[in-house]
Design a protein around this motif. Structure first.
Motif, PDB file in Angstrom:
ATOM      1  N   ARG A  89    -120.095   4.339 -53.015  1.00 15.18           N
ATOM      2  CA  ARG A  89    -121.356   3.952 -52.565  1.00 15.18           C
ATOM      3  C   ARG A  89    -120.839   4.172 -51.115  1.00 15.18           C
ATOM      4  O   ARG A  89    -119.851   4.380 -50.513  1.00 15.18           O
ATOM      5  CB  ARG A  89    -121.719   2.475 -52.503  1.00 15.18           C
ATOM      6  CG  ARG A  89    -122.263   2.708 -54.193  1.00 15.18           C
ATOM      7  CD  ARG A  89    -122.801   0.762 -54.857  1.00 15.18           C
ATOM      8  NE  ARG A  89    -123.255   1.037 -56.282  1.00 15.18           N
ATOM      9  CZ  ARG A  89    -123.641  -0.224 -56.203  1.00 15.18           C
ATOM     10  NH1 ARG A  89    -123.378  -1.236 -55.686  1.00 15.18           N
ATOM     11  NH2 ARG A  89    -124.123  -0.350 -57.554  1.00 15.18           N
ATOM     12  N   THR A  90    -121.626   3.857 -50.437  1.00 18.13           N
ATOM     13  CA  THR A  90    -121.545   4.195 -48.869  1.00 18.13           C
ATOM     14  C   THR A  90    -122.178   2.619 -48.062  1.00 18.13           C
ATOM     15  O   THR A  90    -123.857   2.423 -48.449  1.00 18.13           O
ATOM     16  CB  THR A  90    -122.571   5.152 -48.101  1.00 18.13           C
ATOM     17  OG1 THR A  90    -121.390   6.454 -48.420  1.00 18.13           O
ATOM     18  CG2 THR A  90    -121.413   5.286 -46.685  1.00 18.13           C
ATOM     19  N   ILE A  91    -121.530   2.207 -47.236  1.00 19.23           N
ATOM     20  CA  ILE A  91    -122.435   0.778 -45.757  1.00 19.23           C
ATOM     21  C   ILE A  91    -122.306   1.449 -44.823  1.00 19.23           C
ATOM     22  O   ILE A  91    -121.349   1.905 -44.260  1.00 19.23           O
ATOM     23  CB  ILE A  91    -121.347   0.231 -45.937  1.00 19.23           C
ATOM     24  CG1 ILE A  91    -120.418  -0.051 -47.347  1.00 19.23           C
ATOM     25  CG2 ILE A  91    -122.716  -1.449 -45.559  1.00 19.23           C
ATOM     26  CD1 ILE A  91    -121.569  -1.013 -48.224  1.00 19.23           C
ATOM     27  N   TYR A  92    -123.184   1.466 -44.299  1.00 14.57           N
ATOM     28  CA  TYR A  92    -123.422   1.994 -43.470  1.00 14.57           C
ATOM     29  C   TYR A  92    -123.896   1.068 -41.831  1.00 14.57           C
ATOM     30  O   TYR A  92    -124.909  -0.046 -42.566  1.00 14.57           O
ATOM     31  CB  TYR A  92    -124.380   3.175 -43.177  1.00 14.57           C
ATOM     32  CG  TYR A  92    -124.646   4.055 -43.883  1.00 14.57           C
ATOM     33  CD1 TYR A  92    -124.205   5.412 -42.904  1.00 14.57           C
ATOM     34  CD2 TYR A  92    -125.408   4.280 -44.780  1.00 14.57           C
ATOM     35  CE1 TYR A  92    -124.565   6.267 -43.516  1.00 14.57           C
ATOM     36  CE2 TYR A  92    -124.906   5.451 -45.681  1.00 14.57           C
ATOM     37  CZ  TYR A  92    -124.669   6.347 -44.969  1.00 14.57           C
ATOM     38  OH  TYR A  92    -124.530   7.651 -45.829  1.00 14.57           O
ATOM     39  N   TYR A  93    -123.842   0.581 -40.738  1.00 13.15           N
ATOM     40  CA  TYR A  93    -124.171   0.147 -39.551  1.00 13.15           C
ATOM     41  C   TYR A  93    -125.390   1.222 -38.717  1.00 13.15           C
ATOM     42  O   TYR A  93    -124.447   1.865 -38.480  1.00 13.15           O
ATOM     43  CB  TYR A  93    -122.653  -0.544 -38.725  1.00 13.15           C
ATOM     44  CG  TYR A  93    -123.086  -0.835 -37.455  1.00 13.15           C
ATOM     45  CD1 TYR A  93    -124.263  -1.000 -37.381  1.00 13.15           C
ATOM     46  CD2 TYR A  93    -122.025  -1.162 -36.932  1.00 13.15           C
ATOM     47  CE1 TYR A  93    -125.085  -2.080 -36.113  1.00 13.15           C
ATOM     48  CE2 TYR A  93    -122.402  -1.269 -35.672  1.00 13.15           C
ATOM     49  CZ  TYR A  93    -123.527  -2.163 -34.904  1.00 13.15           C
ATOM     50  OH  TYR A  93    -123.687  -2.531 -33.665  1.00 13.15           O
TER      51      TYR A  93
END
Lengths: 56, 424
Positions: free
Chosen positions: B416-420
């Protein structure tokens, strides 16, 4: 003076008023009895436990 | 004020504090101008969990009890008059008090039963989600409706039998004529309620409410954090990543969407932000609130919000109670493990999701969950996969219309990817 509610902010509801008058005596009595018992227990256990501050 | 009630209630956090600004002259015919402290986030009973409503009910009764001891009485008992300030239910209508008149019943008894007791009884014995009914009935649940919906065994509880069933019957038998005449003046002697009786009624309501327990059911995501795809290491990495992004944003107010039991919300509140921790699951909000209470947390407000249908503006002229979107304000929005529920579970295009999130706040921390993820596959079981656009590239492309991607963190197992992101 007994004219209730002509100044009431919300409609208290006739049925709700009559119900309060009907159950009030019993509710009040049972509350008083319960308070007595609570007071009695508190008194009885005072020696063994530190006095608790009363709530309410 | 002079009775000492104001000081007592405000010292216990039961009544909102106010000042009397001398700079403002009361416009005629006003008597006085008071300026109350502001509530950090206005919330409504239909957004509360069971225990939030129960605590609000008990606070109202406690206020009434203290008021009576000071020769005053609450003239209304609307759940909308209670707001959570520093996680504690607090009366915000300073003008709700009137002098107590000897032998008069409690004017707000009917309203209390409709706003608090009836929904609590239904949530307790039928379904936690029934708190949402107060969105339909702004002056509280009609008691006849509650009596019809409650299971038969509720009659065995003395408190519910009296305050809901008998109460509903008395109401039906004594319908108001509509002329404002309540019938009270015709036989005043029979309408008298002594002070002792009033204390008894309030005590009975209090005991009834305390005796109710929330219906414990396993809802959709109630067990989510014990049942995630994350292994320990990846979960810690996710937490550290979110905390890092938060420390870059330094938000004062955070809105966590799909917060479950608020585990990630607490990363923000631990950094000093005020967090609205929302979820669609009543049980998750219940756990979240119980944790707030147990830890005496002050910077977190759990609220029951269905993001695909957030509380609308309702009431008179559709403007009496504001919509969730109008009320909430946030520097940062968090949407972790949520996008697949919206895009696949609810068929929402990425563009619409990005547009709404951008409306909610300038910074966004969002997790992308790819289609191969078992949580996504679970949503696709038994339905045709029509989501050809559900890819990470399309997700980024859609969000770039509203946001600039500042940073991202790739997680493994699950991928998964967490974005800011920052709003353009």
């Amino acid at each position: 003076m007994s004219h209730f509610y002509h100044l009431a902010y919300i409609d208290p509801g006739t049925g709700s008023v009559i119900l309060q008058a009907t159950i009030g005596a019993v509710a009040g009595f049972s509350y008083a009895v319960r308070n007595r018992i609570r007071g009695f227990i508190a008194k009885f256990s005072k020696g063994s436990k530190a006095e608790k501050p009363s709530k309410g | 004020m002079s009775s000492g009630l104001y000081d007592l209630l405000t010292s216990q956090g039961l009544l909102v504090r106010h000042t009397e600004p001398t700079a403002i002259t009361p416009p005629s015919p006003a008597y006085k101008v008071i300026m109350p402290e502001l509530v950090p986030m206005v919330s409504y009973p239909y957004e509360w969990s069971y225990s939030q409503l129960q605590d609000a009910a008990l606070a109202t009764l406690r206020i009434q009890r203290l008021a009576l001891n000071h020769g005053m009485s609450l003239r209304d008992a609307s759940a909308f008059n209670i707001q959570f300030i520093e996680s504690q239910p607090c009366l915000i209508d300073t003008l709700s008090f009137e002098p107590y008149r000897v032998d008069e019943p409690w004017t707000a008894y009917r309203q209390f039963c409709q706003h608090f007791l009836a929904p609590l009884a239904l949530m307790s014995s039928r379904d936690l989600g029934l708190g949402r009914l107060s969105q339909l009935y702004l002056d509280g649940l009609p008691l006849t409706l509650a009596a019809n919906l409650l299971p038969r065994r509720s009659r065995l509880k003395t408190g519910l039998f009296i305050h809901i069933y008998i109460h509903a019957r008395f109401q039906r038998r004594n319908q108001s004529t509509g002329s404002g005449e309540t019938g009270a003046t015709t036989k005043p002697a029979s309408r008298r309620v002594s002070r002792a009786a009033l204390d008894g009624i309030i005590d009975s309501l209090e005991r009834t409410i305390k005796s109710l327990k929330p219906k414990a059911v396993e809802t959709e995501w109630g067990q989510y954090y014990t049942d995630t795809n994350y292994g320990d290491a990846a979960f810690k990495r996710k937490q550290a990543g979110v905390a890092k992004f938060l420390s870059q944003i330094k938000p004062e107010r955070v809105l966590d969407l799909g917060a479950n039991n608020g585990l990630f919300s607490r990363l923000a509140s631990d950094q000093g932000a005020f967090v609205v921790s929302s979820d669609i699951d009543p049980l998750a909000i219940e756990y979240n609130y119980l944790r707030v209470k147990a830890e005496a947390e002050t910077g977190l407000l759990p609220l029951l919000i269905d993001l695909t249908n957030p509380s609308p503006s309702i009431g008179w002229s559709n403007s009496e109670r504001k919509s969730f979107t109008e009320r909430v304000s946030a520097d940062a929005v968090m949407a972790l493990a949520l996008i697949h529920h919206l895009a696949i579970g609810n068929n929402l295009p990425f563009e619409l999701i990005a547009g709404y999130f951008a409306e909610l706040g300038p910074h966004l921390i969002i997790e992308f969950v790819p289609k191969a993820d078992t949580q996504v596959q679970r949503l696709l079981v038994g339905r045709e996969d029509i989501f050809i656009d559900y890819t990470q590239a399309k997700f980024e492309q859609a969000f770039k219309a509203n946001y600039q991607i500042i940073d991202s963190l790739k997680l493994k197992a699950p991928e998964r990817t967490i974005y800011y992101m920052k709003r353009l």
